[in-house]
Design an enzyme around this catalytic site. Structure first.
Site, short mmCIF file in Angstrom:
data_model
loop_
_atom_site.label_atom_id
_atom_site.label_comp_id
_atom_site.label_asym_id
_atom_site.label_seq_id
_atom_site.Cartn_x
_atom_site.Cartn_y
_atom_site.Cartn_z
N GLY A 201 0.82 -1.21 0.00
CA GLY A 201 0.00 0.00 0.00
C GLY A 201 0.85 1.25 0.00
N GLY A 204 2.51 5.54 4.64
CA GLY A 204 1.75 6.17 5.72
C GLY A 204 0.37 5.62 5.94
N THR A 205 0.08 4.42 5.44
CA THR A 205 -1.26 3.88 5.63
C THR A 205 -1.32 2.92 6.81
OG1 THR A 205 -0.67 2.33 3.88
CG2 THR A 205 -2.14 4.11 3.31
N LYS A 207 1.11 0.31 7.63
CA LYS A 207 1.64 -1.04 7.45
C LYS A 207 2.52 -1.46 8.64
CE LYS A 207 3.37 0.06 3.40
NZ LYS A 207 2.79 1.40 3.25
N HIS A 422 -9.02 33.71 -10.46
CA HIS A 422 -8.61 32.35 -10.80
C HIS A 422 -9.32 31.34 -9.89
CE1 HIS A 422 -5.49 29.37 -12.16
NE2 HIS A 422 -5.90 28.79 -11.04
N GLU A 423 -9.26 31.59 -8.61
CA GLU A 423 -9.86 30.63 -7.66
C GLU A 423 -11.38 30.60 -7.79
OE1 GLU A 423 -8.13 28.47 -6.24
OE2 GLU A 423 -6.22 29.42 -6.71
N HIS A 426 -12.38 28.41 -10.68
CA HIS A 426 -12.48 26.98 -10.35
C HIS A 426 -13.81 26.68 -9.66
CE1 HIS A 426 -8.47 25.71 -11.37
NE2 HIS A 426 -7.89 26.56 -10.54
N ASP A 499 -2.75 23.13 -12.45
CA ASP A 499 -4.06 22.74 -13.00
C ASP A 499 -3.87 22.02 -14.33
OD1 ASP A 499 -5.03 24.20 -10.89
OD2 ASP A 499 -5.41 26.00 -12.09
P1 ADP Z 1 3.56 2.80 6.72
O1 ADP Z 1 4.38 1.76 7.39
O2 ADP Z 1 2.40 2.24 5.95
O3 ADP Z 1 4.33 3.79 5.91
P2 ADP Z 1 3.07 3.58 9.44
O4 ADP Z 1 2.52 2.33 9.97
O5 ADP Z 1 4.50 3.86 9.75
O6 ADP Z 1 2.86 3.66 7.86
O7 ADP Z 1 2.17 4.79 9.90
C1 ADP Z 1 2.68 6.03 10.23
C2 ADP Z 1 1.81 6.70 11.25
O8 ADP Z 1 0.55 7.06 10.70
C3 ADP Z 1 1.48 5.82 12.43
O9 ADP Z 1 2.43 5.96 13.43
C4 ADP Z 1 0.12 6.33 12.88
O10 ADP Z 1 0.25 7.39 13.78
C5 ADP Z 1 -0.50 6.86 11.61
N1 ADP Z 1 -1.45 5.92 11.02
C6 ADP Z 1 -1.37 5.40 9.78
N2 ADP Z 1 -2.41 4.59 9.52
C7 ADP Z 1 -3.17 4.56 10.62
C8 ADP Z 1 -4.39 3.90 10.97
N3 ADP Z 1 -5.02 3.09 10.12
N4 ADP Z 1 -4.90 4.11 12.20
C9 ADP Z 1 -4.26 4.93 13.07
N5 ADP Z 1 -3.12 5.58 12.80
C10 ADP Z 1 -2.56 5.42 11.59
ZN ZN Z 2 -5.84 26.85 -10.37
#
Ligand code: ADP
Ligand code: ZN
Length: 604
Positions: A201, A204-205, A207, A422-423, A426, A499
């Site tokens: 994925g 920052g999701t 993992k 401009h804004e 949009h 844009d």
């Molecule tokens: P990845 O490994 O996917 O890059 P991380 O697990 O390191 O992401 O997530 C980074 C931070 O983002 C975590 O420390 C947390 O604070 C926040 N975060 C990301 N996803 C979630 C989630 N589903 N629920 C709560 N916090 C999340």
């Molecule tokens: Zn614009």
């Protein structure tokens, strides 16, 4: 891991201290120690003592004479040109010794000149090692030692409840937890747990969080290492690190091994001679180790990547990382939950509308949402409020998305006017096309990201599908800014570059990937190579087709641009009115915008 580390002093600092201590020791302590034992006498005394036969042993050195009396007391005197000295000493019965005096007590002496400095070094070495270890930095002295760390050992670690949203991923991983709790059940029936699970994925999701949560839920040790840590400066070190990591893991089984950024070692082996030896060796070792351990040993390997398509097929075949768990960007509900989870950690107004914030932050990752909550708290502190308010949250979305307000950016009046038009362009095009998402907020306060202003649109709910019409409207909205400049000023500025980029990308995707053109129909002309990192695509068609595609993209964007211009000309009065208001206020909300737009009285 958010722990703060004390800033450490550079290595040279410790070396300097060590050298200083040694020098001081040699300068002061050693001579002092020796001098304390040796009495300095003049040459006359030496002659007298010789004559009185008081000297027991004597040693003539290059620049001094050292001697002892019968009580083993030590003396020293300067060297004089005295040819008869040897004869006299011999007659007095003094013993000529080569190893007396300072070395009279060889143990003490050796202690002073060897053991103590060595001790110092050992101490300092030890100290530095500890420092380095704490830093976790690369240490070329620790050849091939794995840097895998045990993070979570007990139930007080991260649990599934801490990971908001991502229900599918959690469900998938719950099986692993169940297995680690109760491996017997699986063995009995003959089921094998996958050895490796790939978490796929965008960044920052969550993992890493999910991997930690699996360990936390199963109450097993958690080893974590990043793929890039394997690739060392010495060839062969990566492979030995892998070996070491698995050795440690097997000792601690059952346990979770987490390899972050596995693409750093797991990208497809090129097969050419000039390939990256080190990386391939590391990868080969990883494959060997994974094949080497039996099923059901209790070592579960989780790996994370945001470039799954680049992984070597050998890594993803059955028996290795054969299970893939997608960890996608959170949807509306997920975003709301993540916001709530993180908001628990800060003080905030009890009736915050998290749904609204989640809608405003469409497309944000978990990490960004965590950041938004933190920014809201920071903003509250900055403005001396006891708790974060709805405005704090909304403002912090803009901070995270567009950067801080640029306090001292000076736009000329003319520029400000152009940005306002401009804004509004949009927003007005978006509002006049029914399917487009309503406008949340428009601002012309420059941001540190470089944006001079922007229009924040809010998705009403989740969008999983977009119709051709919606996509076209989106392109029209994107061209709305430039269209307003043309309609009002008759000239254009550089302000529309972003844009243009977005509109082009959308139009291109419609033709090459979504099959939304009459000529090509359902033929894929482009393949996405980097799904989770921006979505780069590479063309897969003949040069002539490419030329046709380019022409179609231009036509598509031009048609929508024309449409936007038409909408703005038709609503010229509203355009002026809204732009004037925005120019004066610098920020207007979606409601104000709609109010002015729907106010019939001004439409005469
Ligand atoms: P990845 O490994 O996917 O890059 P991380 O697990 O390191 O992401 O997530 C980074 C931070 O983002 C975590 O420390 C947390 O604070 C926040 N975060 C990301 N996803 C979630 C989630 N589903 N629920 C709560 N916090 C999340
Ligand atoms: Zn614009």
């Amino acid at each position: 891991m958010d722990e703060l580390k004390k800033p450490s002093k550079p290595l040279i600092y410790y070396w300097a201290i060590a050298m200083m201590i040694l020098t001081l020791f040699n300068l002061l302590a050693k001579p002092w120690y020796q001098r304390a034992q040796i009495t300095e006498v003049d040459y006359g005394t030496f002659i007298t003592m010789t004559e009185e036969k008081k000297i027991a042993a004597v040693q003539v050195r290059d620049n001094q004479i050292v001697f002892t009396d019968k009580d083993k007391k030590m003396f020293r005197t300067g060297l004089m040109d005295d040819p008869a000295r040897t004869e006299r000493l011999y007659k007095s019965g003094a013993k000529f010794s080569s190893e007396i005096i300072e070395e009279a007590s060889p143990l003490v002496s050796a202690l002073m000149s060897w053991v103590m400095p060595l001790g110092f070094f050992a101490l300092i070495w030890h100290f530095m090692q500890k420092r380095l270890g704490g830093l976790g930095g690369p240490d070329s002295m620790m050849f091939g030692k794995s840097k895998a760390r045990i993070y979570v050992k007990s139930t007080e670690g991260i649990k599934f409840a801490d990971v908001a949203g991502e229900d599918e991923a959690k469900e998938n991983l719950a099986e692993i937890v169940e297995y680690l709790h109760n491996p017997g059940r699986y063995k009995e029936i003959g089921a094998k747990m996958p050895k490796g699970i790939l978490l796929v994925g965008p960044p920052g999701t969550g993992k890493t969080m999910l991997a930690k949560a699996v360990a936390g839920e199963s109450n097993v040790p958690f080893f974590s290492i990043s793929g890039s840590e394997f690739v060392e400066m010495f060839v062969g070190m990566g492979a030995s690190k892998v070996r070491d990591l698995f050795k440690q893991a097997k000792e601690k089984a059952p346990c979770i091994v987490f390899i972050d950024e596995i693409d750093a070692i797991g990208t497809k082996r090129s097969g050419n001679v000039m390939g990256n030896d080190e990386r391939e060796q590391t990868l080969n070792q990883l494959l060997t180790e994974m094949d080497g351990f039996e099923d059901n040993t209790g070592v579960i390997i989780l790996a994370a990547t945001n470039r799954p398509e680049s992984l070597d097929p050998a890594l993803t075949r059955p028996g290795r990382f054969d299970r893939r768990v997608p960890v996608e960007l959170p949807d509306l509900k997920g975003r709301e939950e993540i916001l709530k989870v993180h908001a628990k950690k800060i003080k905030h107004d009890p009736d915050i509308d998290f749904n609204k914030i989640a809608r405003m932050a469409s497309g944000a990752s978990g990490a960004e949402l965590a950041n938004i909550v933190n920014e809201a708290a920071l903003r509250a502190v900055r403005d001396d409020r006891p708790q974060a308010t709805q405005t704090d949250f909304e403002e912090s979305i803009e901070v995270v998305i567009a950067g801080y307000q640029k306090k001292n950016a000076i736009l000329t009046d003319k520029e400000k006017m152009i940005v306002a038009y401009h804004e509004i362009g949009h927003a007005l095009v978006a509002a006049r096309q029914s399917q487009s998402a309503p406008v949340q907020k428009i601002t012309i306060i420059p941001r540190t990201s470089g944006a001079l202003g922007y229009t924040m649109q809010v998705e009403e709910g989740n969008h999983y599908l977009m119709s051709q019409e919606e996509l076209e409207n989106k392109i029209a909205t994107l061209t709305g800014g430039r269209a307003a400049e043309e309609v009002v000023f008759g000239s254009v500025t550089t302000g529309a570059s972003n844009d243009i980029e977005q509109a082009t990308r959308l139009a291109r995707a419609m033709i090459t990937r979504y099959g939304m053109s009459d000529d090509f129909g359902m033929v894929a002309l482009e393949t996405v190579t980097n799904q989770y990192l921006g979505g780069d695509a590479s063309l897969a068609c003949a040069p002539e087709t490419q030329a046709t595609i380019d022409k179609k993209v231009v036509d598509l964007v031009r048609t929508q641009h024309e449409k936007a211009r038409q909408i703005l000309s038709d609503n010229r009065r509203k355009l002026d009115e809204l732009a004037k208001r925005l120019y004066e206020r610098e920020t207007i909300t979606g409601e104000e915008f709609m109010e002015i737009l729907n106010d019939q009285t001004t439409l005469a």
